[in-house]
Design a protein around this motif. Structure first.
Motif, PDB file in Angstrom:
ATOM      1  N   ILE A 168       4.063  -1.023   0.102  1.00 20.05           N
ATOM      2  CA  ILE A 168       2.706  -0.872  -0.459  1.00 20.05           C
ATOM      3  C   ILE A 168       2.617  -1.544  -1.822  1.00 20.05           C
ATOM      4  O   ILE A 168       1.655  -2.277  -2.105  1.00 20.05           O
ATOM      5  N   VAL A 169       3.606  -1.330  -2.678  1.00 19.59           N
ATOM      6  CA  VAL A 169       3.595  -1.954  -4.015  1.00 19.59           C
ATOM      7  C   VAL A 169       3.604  -3.476  -3.885  1.00 19.59           C
ATOM      8  O   VAL A 169       2.843  -4.174  -4.576  1.00 19.59           O
ATOM      9  N   LEU A 170       4.443  -4.003  -3.001  1.00 17.09           N
ATOM     10  CA  LEU A 170       4.481  -5.453  -2.815  1.00 17.09           C
ATOM     11  C   LEU A 170       3.167  -5.978  -2.226  1.00 17.09           C
ATOM     12  O   LEU A 170       2.699  -7.055  -2.611  1.00 17.09           O
ATOM     13  N   GLY A 171       2.562  -5.224  -1.308  1.00 15.28           N
ATOM     14  CA  GLY A 171       1.280  -5.632  -0.731  1.00 15.28           C
ATOM     15  C   GLY A 171       0.176  -5.670  -1.777  1.00 15.28           C
ATOM     16  O   GLY A 171      -0.642  -6.599  -1.801  1.00 15.28           O
ATOM     17  N   VAL A 172       0.149  -4.675  -2.659  1.00 17.12           N
ATOM     18  CA  VAL A 172      -0.856  -4.660  -3.731  1.00 17.12           C
ATOM     19  C   VAL A 172      -0.594  -5.797  -4.716  1.00 17.12           C
ATOM     20  O   VAL A 172      -1.530  -6.478  -5.149  1.00 17.12           O
ATOM     21  N   ALA A 173       0.662  -6.023  -5.047  1.00 13.94           N
ATOM     22  CA  ALA A 173       0.994  -7.118  -5.971  1.00 13.94           C
ATOM     23  C   ALA A 173       0.605  -8.467  -5.372  1.00 13.94           C
ATOM     24  O   ALA A 173       0.193  -9.379  -6.093  1.00 13.94           O
ATOM     25  N   GLU A 174       0.719  -8.604  -4.047  1.00 18.69           N
ATOM     26  CA  GLU A 174       0.329  -9.848  -3.381  1.00 18.69           C
ATOM     27  C   GLU A 174      -1.152 -10.135  -3.575  1.00 18.69           C
ATOM     28  O   GLU A 174      -1.560 -11.299  -3.677  1.00 18.69           O
ATOM     29  N   MET A 175      -1.962  -9.107  -3.609  1.00 21.39           N
ATOM     30  CA  MET A 175      -3.403  -9.313  -3.801  1.00 21.39           C
ATOM     31  C   MET A 175      -3.703  -9.969  -5.141  1.00 21.39           C
ATOM     32  O   MET A 175      -4.724 -10.631  -5.293  1.00 21.39           O
ATOM     33  N   PHE A 176      -2.826  -9.810  -6.104  1.00 23.37           N
ATOM     34  CA  PHE A 176      -3.033 -10.433  -7.406  1.00 23.37           C
ATOM     35  C   PHE A 176      -2.396 -11.818  -7.493  1.00 23.37           C
ATOM     36  O   PHE A 176      -2.886 -12.679  -8.206  1.00 23.37           O
ATOM     37  N   SER A 177      -1.306 -12.038  -6.774  1.00 23.83           N
ATOM     38  CA  SER A 177      -0.622 -13.328  -6.869  1.00 23.83           C
ATOM     39  C   SER A 177      -1.141 -14.346  -5.861  1.00 23.83           C
ATOM     40  O   SER A 177      -1.223 -15.528  -6.165  1.00 23.83           O
ATOM     41  N   LEU A 178      -1.463 -13.915  -4.655  1.00 21.84           N
ATOM     42  CA  LEU A 178      -2.000 -14.773  -3.587  1.00 21.84           C
ATOM     43  C   LEU A 178      -1.125 -15.985  -3.272  1.00 21.84           C
ATOM     44  O   LEU A 178      -1.621 -17.045  -2.924  1.00 21.84           O
ATOM     45  N   ASP A 179       0.186 -15.829  -3.390  1.00 20.85           N
ATOM     46  CA  ASP A 179       1.069 -16.939  -3.055  1.00 20.85           C
ATOM     47  C   ASP A 179       1.829 -16.715  -1.755  1.00 20.85           C
ATOM     48  O   ASP A 179       2.644 -17.542  -1.360  1.00 20.85           O
ATOM     49  N   LEU A 180       1.576 -15.601  -1.085  1.00 15.44           N
ATOM     50  CA  LEU A 180       2.141 -15.248   0.219  1.00 15.44           C
ATOM     51  C   LEU A 180       3.659 -15.065   0.209  1.00 15.44           C
ATOM     52  O   LEU A 180       4.292 -15.140   1.248  1.00 15.44           O
ATOM     53  N   ILE A 181       4.227 -14.809  -0.947  1.00 16.79           N
ATOM     54  CA  ILE A 181       5.660 -14.501  -1.009  1.00 16.79           C
ATOM     55  C   ILE A 181       5.856 -12.993  -0.974  1.00 16.79           C
ATOM     56  O   ILE A 181       6.661 -12.482  -0.193  1.00 16.79           O
ATOM     57  N   LEU A 182       5.118 -12.285  -1.793  1.00 17.84           N
ATOM     58  CA  LEU A 182       5.294 -10.834  -1.870  1.00 17.84           C
ATOM     59  C   LEU A 182       4.908 -10.144  -0.560  1.00 17.84           C
ATOM     60  O   LEU A 182       5.511  -9.140  -0.192  1.00 17.84           O
ATOM     61  N   ILE A 183       3.950 -10.697   0.170  1.00 18.58           N
ATOM     62  CA  ILE A 183       3.568 -10.085   1.441  1.00 18.58           C
ATOM     63  C   ILE A 183       4.684 -10.253   2.470  1.00 18.58           C
ATOM     64  O   ILE A 183       4.886  -9.395   3.340  1.00 18.58           O
ATOM     65  N   MET A 184       5.436 -11.348   2.375  1.00 19.05           N
ATOM     66  CA  MET A 184       6.582 -11.533   3.271  1.00 19.05           C
ATOM     67  C   MET A 184       7.690 -10.542   2.929  1.00 19.05           C
ATOM     68  O   MET A 184       8.361 -10.015   3.817  1.00 19.05           O
ATOM     69  N   LEU A 185       7.869 -10.268   1.639  1.00 14.27           N
ATOM     70  CA  LEU A 185       8.837  -9.258   1.235  1.00 14.27           C
ATOM     71  C   LEU A 185       8.374  -7.869   1.668  1.00 14.27           C
ATOM     72  O   LEU A 185       9.196  -7.026   2.048  1.00 14.27           O
ATOM     73  N   ALA A 186       7.064  -7.633   1.633  1.00 17.22           N
ATOM     74  CA  ALA A 186       6.524  -6.352   2.103  1.00 17.22           C
ATOM     75  C   ALA A 186       6.772  -6.177   3.600  1.00 17.22           C
ATOM     76  O   ALA A 186       7.090  -5.078   4.060  1.00 17.22           O
ATOM     77  N   ALA A 187       6.665  -7.263   4.346  1.00 12.66           N
ATOM     78  CA  ALA A 187       6.965  -7.196   5.782  1.00 12.66           C
ATOM     79  C   ALA A 187       8.430  -6.838   5.995  1.00 12.66           C
ATOM     80  O   ALA A 187       8.767  -6.038   6.881  1.00 12.66           O
ATOM     81  N   GLY A 188       9.307  -7.377   5.178  1.00  9.26           N
ATOM     82  CA  GLY A 188      10.722  -7.019   5.249  1.00  9.26           C
ATOM     83  C   GLY A 188      10.946  -5.556   4.920  1.00  9.26           C
ATOM     84  O   GLY A 188      11.774  -4.881   5.544  1.00  9.26           O
ATOM     85  N   ALA A 189      10.204  -5.050   3.938  1.00 12.00           N
ATOM     86  CA  ALA A 189      10.313  -3.630   3.583  1.00 12.00           C
ATOM     87  C   ALA A 189       9.867  -2.742   4.741  1.00 12.00           C
ATOM     88  O   ALA A 189      10.439  -1.676   4.976  1.00 12.00           O
TER      89      ALA A 189
END
Length: 153
Positions: A17-38
């Motif tokens: 969830i934290v990585l997904g929310v952080a992705e909304m601010f960065s929009l570089d599609l890296i953190l969402i991939m890490l969130a998928a791993g989580a």
């Protein structure tokens, strides 16, 4: 350490969830991939696998998503229709000859509601008024045209 072992799936969900929310601010599609791993780590925790297996599963899923999924998503999100600007958007369109066109003298065509000076693509042909032509190129303020073949009935 005992609390983490009992609540590992909640910890993985929190990280996702934290990585997904952080992705909304960065929009570089890296953190969402890490969130998928989580989330994969969370599934491993729900299956009551050892913490080392959970970390390896989460890491492998994150790396796989970064290597396989992200490039395709970035390409799709950053790609779009090719924009034709200015006179370039007239290339390929058809117009009607209003003044005879020949290799010796430029004529005029009506194209996209405007009148344009026109020259034939092939200097050896003559195009009479009333013919339909296709624009092959724009050179400055002159359209280079070629007659459109008509089907005889």
């Amino acid at each position: 350490m005992d609390w983490i072992a009992r609540h590992a799936w909640e910890a993985w969900l929190g990280v996702a969830i934290v990585l997904g929310v952080a992705e909304m601010f960065s929009l570089d599609l890296i953190l969402i991939m890490l969130a998928a791993g989580a989330l994969v780590g969370m599934v491993a925790a729900i299956l009551d696998l050892h913490i080392a297996v959970q970390i390896l599963a989460a890491s492998a899923a994150s790396l796989a998503a970064l290597a396989a999924v992200r490039p395709t998503m970035v390409k799709r999100l950053h790609g779009g229709p090719e924009l034709s600007l200015g006179h370039g958007k007239l290339v390929g369109r058809q117009g009607v000859v209003t003044e005879d066109i020949s290799g010796l003298s430029a004529g005029r065509i009506k194209l996209a509601g405007e009148f344009w000076t026109a020259e034939p693509y092939d200097d050896t042909i003559s195009i009479p008024a009333g013919e339909t032509v296709e624009v092959l190129e724009i050179r400055g303020a002159t359209a280079v045209v070629h007659p459109v073949a008509r089907l005889e009935s």
